[in-house]
Write a protein that holds these residues in place. Sequence first.
Motif, mmCIF file in Angstrom:
data_model
loop_
_atom_site.group_PDB
_atom_site.id
_atom_site.type_symbol
_atom_site.label_atom_id
_atom_site.label_comp_id
_atom_site.label_asym_id
_atom_site.label_seq_id
_atom_site.Cartn_x
_atom_site.Cartn_y
_atom_site.Cartn_z
ATOM 1 N N SER A 118 17.828 -2.049 6.989
ATOM 2 C CA SER A 118 17.700 -3.285 7.495
ATOM 3 C C SER A 118 16.490 -4.019 7.013
ATOM 4 N N LEU A 119 16.360 -4.929 6.513
ATOM 5 C CA LEU A 119 15.309 -5.866 5.970
ATOM 6 C C LEU A 119 14.672 -6.910 6.841
ATOM 7 N N THR A 120 15.300 -6.934 8.016
ATOM 8 C CA THR A 120 14.560 -7.942 8.963
ATOM 9 C C THR A 120 13.607 -7.311 9.883
ATOM 10 N N ILE A 121 12.809 -7.091 9.094
ATOM 11 C CA ILE A 121 11.454 -5.981 9.889
ATOM 12 C C ILE A 121 10.420 -6.838 10.436
ATOM 13 N N GLY A 122 10.481 -7.846 10.104
ATOM 14 C CA GLY A 122 9.557 -8.716 11.017
ATOM 15 C C GLY A 122 8.103 -8.506 10.313
ATOM 16 N N VAL A 123 7.883 -7.899 9.247
ATOM 17 C CA VAL A 123 6.506 -7.828 8.722
ATOM 18 C C VAL A 123 6.518 -8.593 7.350
ATOM 19 N N PRO A 124 5.668 -10.036 7.243
ATOM 20 C CA PRO A 124 5.717 -10.434 5.917
ATOM 21 C C PRO A 124 5.541 -9.584 4.803
ATOM 22 N N PHE A 125 6.439 -9.519 3.957
ATOM 23 C CA PHE A 125 6.168 -8.994 2.555
ATOM 24 C C PHE A 125 5.007 -9.170 1.479
ATOM 25 N N LEU A 126 5.087 -10.556 1.425
ATOM 26 C CA LEU A 126 3.945 -11.128 0.758
ATOM 27 C C LEU A 126 2.744 -10.474 1.350
ATOM 28 N N SER A 127 2.275 -10.334 2.227
ATOM 29 C CA SER A 127 0.824 -9.838 2.884
ATOM 30 C C SER A 127 0.912 -8.263 2.173
ATOM 31 N N VAL A 128 2.152 -7.646 2.676
ATOM 32 C CA VAL A 128 1.960 -6.081 2.226
ATOM 33 C C VAL A 128 1.729 -6.329 0.575
ATOM 34 N N THR A 129 2.426 -6.998 -0.242
ATOM 35 C CA THR A 129 2.031 -6.961 -1.551
ATOM 36 C C THR A 129 0.698 -7.538 -1.626
ATOM 37 N N ILE A 130 0.224 -8.223 -1.216
ATOM 38 C CA ILE A 130 -1.249 -8.617 -1.310
ATOM 39 C C ILE A 130 -2.166 -7.194 -1.037
ATOM 40 N N ALA A 131 -1.788 -6.783 0.128
ATOM 41 C CA ALA A 131 -2.513 -5.282 0.489
ATOM 42 C C ALA A 131 -2.313 -4.595 -0.570
ATOM 43 N N ALA A 132 -1.437 -4.175 -1.150
ATOM 44 C CA ALA A 132 -0.930 -3.015 -2.010
ATOM 45 C C ALA A 132 -1.789 -3.164 -3.494
ATOM 46 N N ALA A 133 -1.656 -4.621 -3.922
ATOM 47 C CA ALA A 133 -2.362 -4.876 -5.076
ATOM 48 C C ALA A 133 -3.907 -4.864 -5.047
ATOM 49 N N PHE A 134 -4.394 -5.189 -3.737
ATOM 50 C CA PHE A 134 -5.886 -4.965 -3.513
ATOM 51 C C PHE A 134 -6.137 -3.571 -3.451
ATOM 52 N N LEU A 135 -5.687 -2.649 -2.731
ATOM 53 C CA LEU A 135 -5.952 -1.129 -2.834
ATOM 54 C C LEU A 135 -5.764 -0.695 -4.295
ATOM 55 N N ALA A 136 -4.678 -1.065 -5.048
ATOM 56 C CA ALA A 136 -4.431 -0.275 -6.249
ATOM 57 C C ALA A 136 -5.829 -0.655 -7.229
ATOM 58 N N THR A 137 -6.361 -1.969 -6.973
ATOM 59 C CA THR A 137 -7.625 -2.242 -8.035
ATOM 60 C C THR A 137 -8.960 -1.541 -7.799
ATOM 61 N N LEU A 138 -8.988 -1.058 -6.550
ATOM 62 C CA LEU A 138 -10.038 -0.465 -5.904
ATOM 63 C C LEU A 138 -10.720 0.638 -6.455
ATOM 64 N N GLY A 139 -9.945 1.422 -7.241
ATOM 65 C CA GLY A 139 -10.179 2.793 -7.733
ATOM 66 C C GLY A 139 -10.914 2.235 -9.242
ATOM 67 N N ALA A 140 -10.164 1.242 -9.849
ATOM 68 C CA ALA A 140 -10.799 0.736 -11.158
ATOM 69 C C ALA A 140 -12.141 0.000 -11.091
ATOM 70 N N ILE A 141 -12.389 -0.728 -9.975
ATOM 71 C CA ILE A 141 -13.628 -1.315 -9.444
ATOM 72 C C ILE A 141 -14.842 -0.290 -9.336
ATOM 73 N N ALA A 142 -14.389 0.802 -8.608
ATOM 74 C CA ALA A 142 -15.377 1.676 -8.097
ATOM 75 C C ALA A 142 -15.872 2.445 -9.512
ATOM 76 N N GLU A 143 -14.898 2.905 -10.128
ATOM 77 C CA GLU A 143 -15.244 3.515 -11.357
ATOM 78 C C GLU A 143 -16.000 2.845 -12.305
ATOM 79 N N ALA A 144 -15.906 1.592 -12.503
ATOM 80 C CA ALA A 144 -16.494 0.606 -13.406
ATOM 81 C C ALA A 144 -17.918 0.263 -12.940
ATOM 82 N N ALA A 145 -17.959 0.099 -11.702
ATOM 83 C CA ALA A 145 -19.148 -0.111 -11.068
ATOM 84 C C ALA A 145 -20.299 1.335 -11.224
ATOM 85 N N MET A 146 -19.554 2.198 -10.821
ATOM 86 C CA MET A 146 -20.423 3.458 -10.923
ATOM 87 C C MET A 146 -21.040 3.991 -12.576
#
Lengths: 248, 370
Positions: A118-146
């Motif tokens: 069922s795809l009618t799950i009531g959670v906006p997928f756009l914000s899920v995608t934003i959340a996932a993209a945000f988390l995916a970049t964090l490792g790279a940011i942390a590594e470069a900053a360190m």
Amino acid sequence: MTTITALGLVLLGLMVLVGGKQGWMAFLSFLLNFGFLYLTILLIALQVPAVWVAVGSGLVVLAVTIFMGEDDLQVALPAFWTACLVAMIMLLVIIGVEHGVQVQGFGLEDSDDLEGMSLTIGVPFLSVTIAAAFLATLGAIAEAAMAVAAGLAEILQKHPTLPDQRLFLNGLAIGRQIIGTTLNTLFFGFVGGLLALLIWFFGLHYTWGAVLNNKIFVHELTLVLISFLAVIVTVPTTALVMIRRRHV
Amino acid sequence: MKKWLTKRRRWLLVFLGLMGLGLWWFTGHDQRLYQPPLARVEAVHTLNTTRTQDQFENQDQEVTQRLRLRLLNGRQAGKTFEINNQYVKSMGLNQAYRVGDEVFLTQLQTAHRPYRATLGDRKRDRAVIMLFWLVTALLLLTLGRAGGFALLSVLINSVGLGLAIELDLKFQSWNAFWLFASLAVLFAFSSLSLVLGWSKKMVATLVATFLGTATAVGISYLLLQMTGERGVYYESMQYVTQIPRPLFLAETLLGSLGAVMDEATDIIATLFELTTLNPAIGVRELFLSGRNVGKSIMGPLVNVLFLIFMADTFPSALLYLKNGNSLAYTFNMNMSLGMVQSLVSGIGIVLTVPLVSCFAALLLGRRKVK
């Protein structure tokens, strides 16, 4: 024993063997990050707004990765503040980009996996995608900053009176040294999850135009480009944060 | 900041600015270059919105829009027609459209009115190309030539990847793993020669990268066999068009290659620097400093890959949870493969530390004796 347990135990053993206490910390940070990611998905499933959950758990992930990876506070603190600052900048960029490309959720190529769901799950997928993209970049940011912060801290220790402008240029020089391998780390990291899809595209003779506008491909490509951008922004930002901290 | 804006930089800035404008214009006017029919949304009005509730008690809304489309290419370019668009508010598959959006059409039928069509992919090339331009511009402006080389090596690797996939499709029966493994060798070679240039340093890094990656994949393969691959769900792999196991191993190998290269480069660069500062440094001392550098990079690197592998599984993990699946089943079907990939890469990253340190220490130590 499941394979994941076996691999995990081997990783733990190797990390402790190679890194001693630091290796133990590295393994622990890996486990904690997994826990926080899983918790993030659970909270999103419970209708907590995805982007806010990601910001919260993102800060924790950054803190875990940086403070458990680096003992020296002279490096860890500026790296952490830089990472937070860059993460917030990137969050704005990601929100803009994801609204522009509209690649949330699933594509036609996912149809098989979606059967009976069922795809009618009531959670906006756009914000899920934003959340996932945000988390995916964090490792790279942390590594470069360190990496940049560690290099600059060492330079500052040897030449405490170095003028700000020189310190900034030194930061860029360190950035130049790490950028080539860092971009390759990210590129191969993403290819590691993308190979099957690319074989699909080639096998079914998708045209260049079709690939360049394809929902799933564009989603992955924007993730790669956004993480490149995050690393590039991190390099001068780390230098600026180090300079600011000198004068406080 | 004045020194930063040299004459060459100023020209670069002008060039990049013009290129940006050019690309923006081009991606707004390239509709006729596309074969499949494209249309622009000219008017939208919402016909109706109904509340829905599925068997798992998730509440959502189903919306029907009436869109007026103007065809942008093909023989019927300029003609307008109207169609309905149905989507769910959470937009898992279909999307809402706004005035000005451009969208590809499939099964367009224009023999007689009313025209019929199915909405396909949105036109996304402008956003993608402008993002690519932004990355290039920032990379060149902040990091100059080094940034350019970094991007070049990524582009060369992409082309290599494309060629390898063509080969893989030609030899379907052949083992995908060995094909991509030999490709990894070429990848490492081209990236390192671009990033480091041709030098002894580069050869040392290259050999260390091979050793680290190969040992990690070898050990992991053994572990997979010994545990009978319990808890590894190849059937959950997405977009698979060939035998999943070798493909998965190939993905894992490629995924860890970059990180291992990254780490090997860092360690070897430090050790070379140490020998130039103090030519009398001993093998043991070099090995220990290599290990010290590696110890502090390995944790963050493992997390870089882990976050990349895991974030990708978010939407589908969420869908599983919302469809009443248990936590364990959701993990197995969405994250087990990513977890295995992260762990194998982690093993590679950790193993590389002593391997590189030992290798470089011996290499530099021997040279000193002569």
